[in-house]
Every structure is written in structure tokens, then in C-alpha cells.
Write a protein that holds these residues in place. Structure first.
Motif, mmCIF file in Angstrom:
data_model
loop_
_atom_site.group_PDB
_atom_site.id
_atom_site.type_symbol
_atom_site.label_atom_id
_atom_site.label_comp_id
_atom_site.label_asym_id
_atom_site.label_seq_id
_atom_site.Cartn_x
_atom_site.Cartn_y
_atom_site.Cartn_z
ATOM 1 N N THR A 39 0.491 -1.084 0.050
ATOM 2 C CA THR A 39 -0.458 -0.201 0.088
ATOM 3 C C THR A 39 0.961 1.073 -0.070
ATOM 4 O O THR A 39 0.263 2.522 -0.762
ATOM 5 N N ASP A 42 1.978 2.116 -3.120
ATOM 6 C CA ASP A 42 1.216 2.992 -3.895
ATOM 7 C C ASP A 42 0.682 3.598 -3.353
ATOM 8 O O ASP A 42 1.056 5.086 -4.817
ATOM 9 N N GLU A 105 -14.632 3.296 -2.920
ATOM 10 C CA GLU A 105 -13.737 2.832 -3.913
ATOM 11 C C GLU A 105 -13.160 4.960 -4.247
ATOM 12 O O GLU A 105 -12.815 4.815 -5.488
ATOM 13 N N ARG A 109 -7.630 6.230 -3.174
ATOM 14 C CA ARG A 109 -6.550 5.335 -3.730
ATOM 15 C C ARG A 109 -6.886 4.369 -3.913
ATOM 16 O O ARG A 109 -5.649 3.257 -4.830
ATOM 17 N N THR A 110 -6.845 3.286 -2.717
ATOM 18 C CA THR A 110 -5.876 1.915 -2.578
ATOM 19 C C THR A 110 -6.455 1.137 -1.289
ATOM 20 O O THR A 110 -7.423 2.519 -0.243
ATOM 21 N N SER A 130 -3.290 -6.413 0.268
ATOM 22 C CA SER A 130 -3.461 -4.275 -0.950
ATOM 23 C C SER A 130 -4.582 -5.027 -2.274
ATOM 24 O O SER A 130 -4.363 -5.972 -2.551
ATOM 25 N N THR A 132 -5.108 -2.529 -4.598
ATOM 26 C CA THR A 132 -4.497 -1.216 -5.562
ATOM 27 C C THR A 132 -5.773 -1.260 -7.420
ATOM 28 O O THR A 132 -5.466 -2.154 -7.660
ATOM 29 N N ARG A 133 -5.284 0.251 -7.845
ATOM 30 C CA ARG A 133 -5.721 0.772 -8.604
ATOM 31 C C ARG A 133 -4.397 0.020 -9.385
ATOM 32 O O ARG A 133 -3.791 1.013 -9.791
ATOM 33 N N PHE A 139 -8.753 -3.330 -10.637
ATOM 34 C CA PHE A 139 -8.373 -3.762 -9.980
ATOM 35 C C PHE A 139 -7.362 -5.165 -9.431
ATOM 36 O O PHE A 139 -7.879 -6.080 -9.542
#
Length: 174
Positions: A39, A42, A105, A109-110, A130, A132-133, A139
Motif C-alpha cells: 500500500t 502504491d 472505491e 486511492r488504495t 492490499s 490497488t488500482r 483493481f
């Protein structure tokens, strides 16, 4: 981009050479710290000044649950991000619904998720990952032996552990 090309930690099971706590190998109990590290990567666009061993040592000093037998206290993970200037939004238990995940969402961001590995058998324990986008609003779930891209946070959460899991704790970080 595939996970193999990412800087994220993806294979906790390979961490038999690191200990987290005095008696436990990181392959057994470091998933929360791995999720925090991924995270942090990211959030800093892969330019974090904090190394994984440094993060592991910090949580070992302040965050172990039952001397590491149960990993890391998620409140300590949240506090770490808050102390480093990030906003943390938490959902637990019945707060976790499709609507609240959609709101998270849209806001964050994460994400970090803790879930039962098997919703029907708690002896299979929990795992923290985690989320992440990625590119094109996809995702990715890291350190879950899952290299699929999902179209939403909800899809990523519901798909955890081949749809066997059940989310217990979900945090979004800005």
C-alpha cells in the motif's frame, strides 16, 4: 502489467529466511506488514523511503499480536498511515456492504483487506492483502496468488480466495 513485473511483494510463502517476532517466519505471519508495504508503494508511486525490512522491524516493536502468532494488529497498521499523513477510512463487519465498498472505491486511492480464507472454516485462518488500482480502472489484489484484474473493488473483494473468503476488515487510504 503483470504482478511479475510489479515492485509489489507477491509471494509471502517464500519468506522463510525472515522472522517476524522471535518464533515465527514471515512466511507465516507477515501478511499485514506486506499489505502495508504494498500500500505504501502504491501511495508513493513506488518511491517509498521505507524498506520492507525497516517496516517489518517497526511493526515488530509496535504491533505484534500474541508475540506474532496472530500477525499484526490492524489498528497499528491504520495508525502507521495516519501518522504518516494519510487519511484512513475503515469498514468492519456489517459496515461492509456493496454500497459502502462503492463509496470507499470512489473516495480512496488504495485499500487493505483482511478476510477469512474460507468463510465456512475459520480454522483456515485469515489473510490480509492490499488492493490497488491498475490501468483502465482495474483493481489488483496483491499477495493473494491472484494475478487477475477486477473491474471494481467489490469484485476484487468478492473474488478473494476463489470466492471462498469473507471480508472482515476493509480500509481505504487517501
Amino acid at each position: 502489467m503483470t504482478h511479475a513485473e510489479d515492485p509489489f511483494i507477491e509471494h509471502q510463502n517464500d519468506m522463510d529466511d525472515l522472522y517476524y517476532g522471535k518464533r515465527f517466519k514471515a512466511s507465516y505471519n507477515a501478511c499485514e506488514v506486506i499489505a502495508a508495504y504494498n500500500t505504501l508503494l502504491d501511495l508513493t508511486d513506488h518511491k517509498s523511503d521505507t524498506s520492507f525490512p525497516d517496516l517489518l522491524a517497526g511493526f515488530e516493536r509496535r504491533g505484534l499480536v500474541r508475540r506474532g502468532a496472530w500477525g499484526t494488529d490492524m489498528q497499528c497498521i491504520c495508525r502507521f498511515f495516519e501518522e504518516n499523513g494519510f487519511a484512513v477510512h475503515k469498514l468492519t463487519g456489517r459496515q461492509i456492504t456493496p454500497d459502502t465498498m462503492q463509496d470507499l472505491e470512489g473516495t480512496c486511492r488504495t485499500f487493505i483487506m483482511t478476510a477469512y480464507n474460507d468463510r465456512d472454516d475459520i480454522t483456515k485462518m485469515i489473510h490480509t492483502v492490499s488492493v490497488t488500482r491498475g490501468e483502465k480502472h482495474s483493481f489488483a489484489v496483491h499477495n493473494a496468488e491472484d494475478d487477475k484484474a477486477y473491474g471494481s473493488l467489490l469484485q476484487a473483494v468478492l473474488s478473494f480466495n476463489h470466492q471462498k473468503g469473507r471480508v472482515l476488515y476493509l480500509i481505504g487510504i487517501v
